[in-house]
Structure formats: C-alpha cells, structure tokens
Motif scaffolding. Structure first.
Motif, PDB file in Angstrom:
ATOM      1  N   ALA A  90       0.856  -1.179   0.000  1.00  0.00           N
ATOM      2  CA  ALA A  90       0.000   0.000   0.000  1.00  0.00           C
ATOM      3  C   ALA A  90       0.895   1.234   0.000  1.00  0.00           C
ATOM      4  O   ALA A  90       1.876   1.288   0.742  1.00  0.00           O
ATOM      5  N   ALA A 142      -3.338   6.729  -4.169  1.00  0.00           N
ATOM      6  CA  ALA A 142      -2.783   5.540  -3.533  1.00  0.00           C
ATOM      7  C   ALA A 142      -2.725   4.376  -4.506  1.00  0.00           C
ATOM      8  O   ALA A 142      -3.466   4.332  -5.493  1.00  0.00           O
ATOM      9  N   LEU A 144      -2.847   0.121  -4.010  1.00  0.00           N
ATOM     10  CA  LEU A 144      -3.109  -0.940  -3.035  1.00  0.00           C
ATOM     11  C   LEU A 144      -2.936  -2.298  -3.690  1.00  0.00           C
ATOM     12  O   LEU A 144      -3.379  -2.519  -4.812  1.00  0.00           O
ATOM     13  N   CYS A 151      -6.554  -3.200   4.179  1.00  0.00           N
ATOM     14  CA  CYS A 151      -5.863  -2.279   3.272  1.00  0.00           C
ATOM     15  C   CYS A 151      -6.596  -0.934   3.191  1.00  0.00           C
ATOM     16  O   CYS A 151      -5.977   0.124   3.255  1.00  0.00           O
ATOM     17  N   TYR A 152      -7.917  -1.001   3.037  1.00  0.00           N
ATOM     18  CA  TYR A 152      -8.685   0.243   2.948  1.00  0.00           C
ATOM     19  C   TYR A 152      -8.714   0.990   4.276  1.00  0.00           C
ATOM     20  O   TYR A 152      -8.707   2.220   4.299  1.00  0.00           O
ATOM     21  N   TRP A 154      -6.221   1.029   6.466  1.00  0.00           N
ATOM     22  CA  TRP A 154      -4.931   1.709   6.486  1.00  0.00           C
ATOM     23  C   TRP A 154      -4.965   2.943   5.584  1.00  0.00           C
ATOM     24  O   TRP A 154      -4.501   4.020   5.971  1.00  0.00           O
ATOM     25  N   LEU A 155      -5.538   2.790   4.386  1.00  0.00           N
ATOM     26  CA  LEU A 155      -5.569   3.898   3.423  1.00  0.00           C
ATOM     27  C   LEU A 155      -6.337   5.094   3.969  1.00  0.00           C
ATOM     28  O   LEU A 155      -5.854   6.228   3.926  1.00  0.00           O
TER      29      LEU A 155
END
Length: 174
Positions: A90, A142, A144, A151-152, A154-155
C-alpha cells in the motif's frame, strides 16, 4: 556503445523513447549514421538491458524516490506498507497542492478505485473533489495490493493523517 551514448539512452528512456528513437536522436545530434559508432541494435539491446536490470528493483526504486522527495520537500506526504516479501502493499501520497486543495474544498470528496489496469495489478485509488470553478481537483492518490478491509482501513487512516484530520477507523466500525 560509449558511456556517453549509454547515458543518453538512459535519459531518453525516462521520456518513454525506445532504442530505435534513441539511435535516431543520436544520429541527428551527430548529423550522420557513420558518426554514431554504434548500431541501432546496440541501442535496442542497451534499452533491453536497462529493462531487465530495473525489472526486479522498480518497486524499490519507486519507494526510494518517494522517500527522497519526502526528505527534500517538507510539504510532501508519503507513507507505505510492505507485504511479507518486502514489496509495497500500500502506498499513499499527497503533495502540498493536494493538501491545500483538501483544506479549501474537502467538504465533499470522492474516493475512486481502478482495478488491475497496471502491470502490477494494483488498485489505484484517487481522492478527488470539486473546486469553486467546478473543476476536479486531487486530494491524494494511492496504490493498493488488494481490496481487503485491512488495506482500505490503512488507506483512509493514512489519508486522514496526511490531511491533518484525527479520527481513526478501526475496520470494525459500521
């Protein structure tokens, strides 16, 4: 090929020009093919050598380039996570213009993801909004490795941190 010719090919490769165009460009600089001292095949082979060398290290070079930008430009925001084989899983980045745009026009934003359109099959996510002239503006971007909740999470946390907001999403929230 001479060292100067190799440097030339390396520089024009950044412009997405291949070996043939580099050879022709070099020929134009020296006004004739017989002044080149290398063949078109030599130029093409050197471009292939560059590609084979950078093939395994391009992700690392990408991250190192962004780290260098972050160190030299205090207003550039960049963060990343690595996967189990130390490849970027990411990556998020926002420059000073993106952050300023968010502060001015961030009341409404869109997070749009494109799937598998690059050679790494990473998801590209752009954060955009609209300014007072009804033009699209970017707040951040971003890459990923997957579309999972982790993951989302964290984003979006990274996006909020980059733009000065404090709420943290846990992934457990509805």
């Amino acid at each position: 090929m001479t060292d100067i010719q190799k440097q030339f090919v390396t520089k024009v490769k950044v412009l997405k020009l291949g070996g043939v165009k580099a050879f022709r460009g070099w020929k134009e600089l020296y006004r004739a093919y017989n002044n080149v001292s290398a063949t078109e095949v030599d130029f093409k082979n050197f471009v292939m050598d560059i590609k084979s060398y950078t093939g395994d290290y391009d992700a690392q070079m990408f991250v190192e380039n962004l780290i260098m930008k972050k160190e030299t430009r205090s207003s550039f925001y960049f963060d990343f996570q690595l996967d189990e084989i130390n490849s970027p899983a990411a990556v998020f980045l926002a420059d000073v213009i993106s952050i300023k745009n968010y502060l001015l026009f961030g009341e409404v934003l869109s997070a749009d993801a494109t799937y598998g359109t690059n050679k790494y099959n990473m998801v590209f996510v752009s954060f955009t909004g609209v300014d007072h002239h009804k033009r699209c503006i970017t707040f951040g971007a971003a890459l990923l490795a997957d579309e999972g909740l982790e993951c989302y999470t964290w984003l979006f946390n990274t996006f909020l941190e980059a733009l000065g907001a404090t709420p943290q999403l846990s992934g457990q929230d509805n």
